[in-house]
Design a protein around this motif. Structure first.
Motif, PDB file in Angstrom:
ATOM      1  N   ARG A  75      44.661  40.153  40.422  1.00  0.00           N
ATOM      2  CA  ARG A  75      43.494  39.879  39.574  1.00  0.00           C
ATOM      3  C   ARG A  75      43.181  38.380  39.469  1.00  0.00           C
ATOM      4  O   ARG A  75      42.120  38.002  38.987  1.00  0.00           O
ATOM      5  CB  ARG A  75      43.718  40.440  38.163  1.00  0.00           C
ATOM      6  N   SER A  76      44.081  37.509  39.934  1.00  0.00           N
ATOM      7  CA  SER A  76      43.824  36.062  39.851  1.00  0.00           C
ATOM      8  C   SER A  76      42.864  35.591  40.934  1.00  0.00           C
ATOM      9  O   SER A  76      42.357  34.469  40.871  1.00  0.00           O
ATOM     10  CB  SER A  76      45.144  35.289  39.970  1.00  0.00           C
ATOM     11  N   SER A  77      42.596  36.424  41.912  1.00  0.00           N
ATOM     12  CA  SER A  77      41.706  36.065  43.013  1.00  0.00           C
ATOM     13  C   SER A  77      40.332  36.681  42.786  1.00  0.00           C
ATOM     14  O   SER A  77      40.200  37.780  42.255  1.00  0.00           O
ATOM     15  CB  SER A  77      42.276  36.550  44.350  1.00  0.00           C
ATOM     16  N   ARG A  78      39.288  35.932  43.169  1.00  0.00           N
ATOM     17  CA  ARG A  78      37.929  36.452  43.028  1.00  0.00           C
ATOM     18  C   ARG A  78      37.648  37.534  44.065  1.00  0.00           C
ATOM     19  O   ARG A  78      36.775  38.358  43.875  1.00  0.00           O
ATOM     20  CB  ARG A  78      36.907  35.314  43.184  1.00  0.00           C
ATOM     21  N   THR A 136      48.019  43.301  46.704  1.00  0.00           N
ATOM     22  CA  THR A 136      49.420  42.931  46.528  1.00  0.00           C
ATOM     23  C   THR A 136      50.221  43.575  47.663  1.00  0.00           C
ATOM     24  O   THR A 136      49.676  44.324  48.483  1.00  0.00           O
ATOM     25  CB  THR A 136      49.939  43.432  45.183  1.00  0.00           C
ATOM     26  N   ALA A 137      51.517  43.295  47.691  1.00  0.00           N
ATOM     27  CA  ALA A 137      52.362  43.920  48.708  1.00  0.00           C
ATOM     28  C   ALA A 137      52.345  45.435  48.562  1.00  0.00           C
ATOM     29  O   ALA A 137      52.291  46.178  49.555  1.00  0.00           O
ATOM     30  CB  ALA A 137      53.795  43.388  48.606  1.00  0.00           C
TER      31      ALA A 137
END
Length: 326
Positions: free
Chosen positions: A57-60, A65-66
């Protein structure tokens, strides 16, 4: 466990695939016909059911995730298997395969191959199943060279391989029948240095001349190399027709199927030369994956095998290289 199993629906897996492919929740929502908030809610429900975080969620951007990457990979595999099951069910009902993949060795006549394709489409399109919207077999043709034709069959990439050599180890479950023999001749352009002088040409003479070779399309099996000398300069091309073009331009020397070179030899555009190592004859076969059990062979594959039983068809595949499509 039951809750997790219920969460992994085809719709949820398709949703993951769409988000990863489009790169954002907004783009995926547009493609799926949903509002972004509804898509975000569906993703959170899936994460809660699996008790994992699927997207960072920190990326636009929709950054996996893995755990999300693993679900995407396995989800795509499961979707393919679901499609395969659906296709097999349809085949049980109609007998026609959804898709028939065929590998054709590069040295065979494409004029003849396309004539077979045309005849097959006429038969297929006239089947009763198609008049009521039933399954119609889609053909997928590919060209392969040397060991690549056999590899395409044994690896499951194709259902039928036409023009394979007969010296491969059969892993089982594959039926092989003879196609015929093709004679190879050593040719050069009339202005090539090897077009003149005494015959037969020795390896000592050939090693100083550039050879033109067609690359084996095998990716995992050991590629086959034919009639190349250690230390000889080599121009590698992707098809036999490209090799023939290079030879006509005097870019090198090499062996080609006599039927492919015949018209050029008769016109004087190429010169056949004898070598000390002599010519060689390729013994070719056709092979298919022989399925057992309730399904047996599909009707499309049966049709192609029926055509290949004809000596006239087999001879045309090996000989007809003067047609407009070749």
């Amino acid at each position: 466990m039951a809750e997790r199993r219920q969460a992994l629906t085809p719709e949820a897996l398709q949703m993951m695939d769409t988000i990863a492919r489009t790169g954002s929740f907004a783009a995926a929502a547009r493609e799926l016909g949903k509002v972004p908030s509804a898509l975000t809610y569906s993703v959170r429900q899936l994460e809660d059911s699996l008790d994992v975080l699927l997207f960072d969620r920190s990326s636009r951007q929709a950054q996996l995730t893995a755990a999300g990457t693993e679900l995407l990979h396995e989800g795509r595999r499961l979707l393919q298997e679901i499609d395969a099951v659906a296709n097999r069910v349809r085949r049980v009902a109609s007998g026609w395969e959804t898709t028939l993949a065929i590998s054709v060795e590069d040295i065979l006549s494409m004029t003849t191959v396309f004539e077979l394709v045309q005849a097959f489409c006429e038969v297929r399109d006239g089947c009763p199943e198609n008049t009521r919207g039933g399954p119609a077999t889609r053909l997928r043709l590919r060209h392969d060279v040397l060991a690549g034709t056999w590899e395409a069959l044994v690896s499951g990439q194709v259902d039928l391989a036409i023009g394979i050599a007969g010296d491969h180890a059969n892993p089982g479950g594959i039926e092989i029948r003879p196609l015929g023999e093709v004679e190879f001749v050593f040719v050069v352009a009339p202005h090539h240095p090897l077009a003149r002088g005494e015959e037969p040409l020795s390896d000592a003479e050939l090693v100083h001349q550039r050879a033109v070779a067609v690359a084996d399309t095998a990716q995992r099996m050991a590629p086959v190399t034919v009639n190349l000398l250690p230390g000889q300069d080599v121009l590698t091309v992707s098809t036999m027709r490209t090799k023939l073009d290079a030879l006509l331009r005097g870019l090198g020397c090499g062996f080609v199927p006599e039927p492919m070179a015949r018209a050029h030899l008769e016109a004087g555009h190429l010169v056949a030369r004898q070598t000390q190592r002599g010519g060689h004859t390729a013994r070719l076969h056709y092979a298919w994956r022989a399925e057992r059990g309730a399904l047996g062979l599909g009707r499309a594959l049966q049709w192609w095998l029926g055509q290949l039983e004809s000596p006239t068809t087999r001879r045309a595949l090996l000989e007809r290289h003067a047609g407009p499509l070749d």
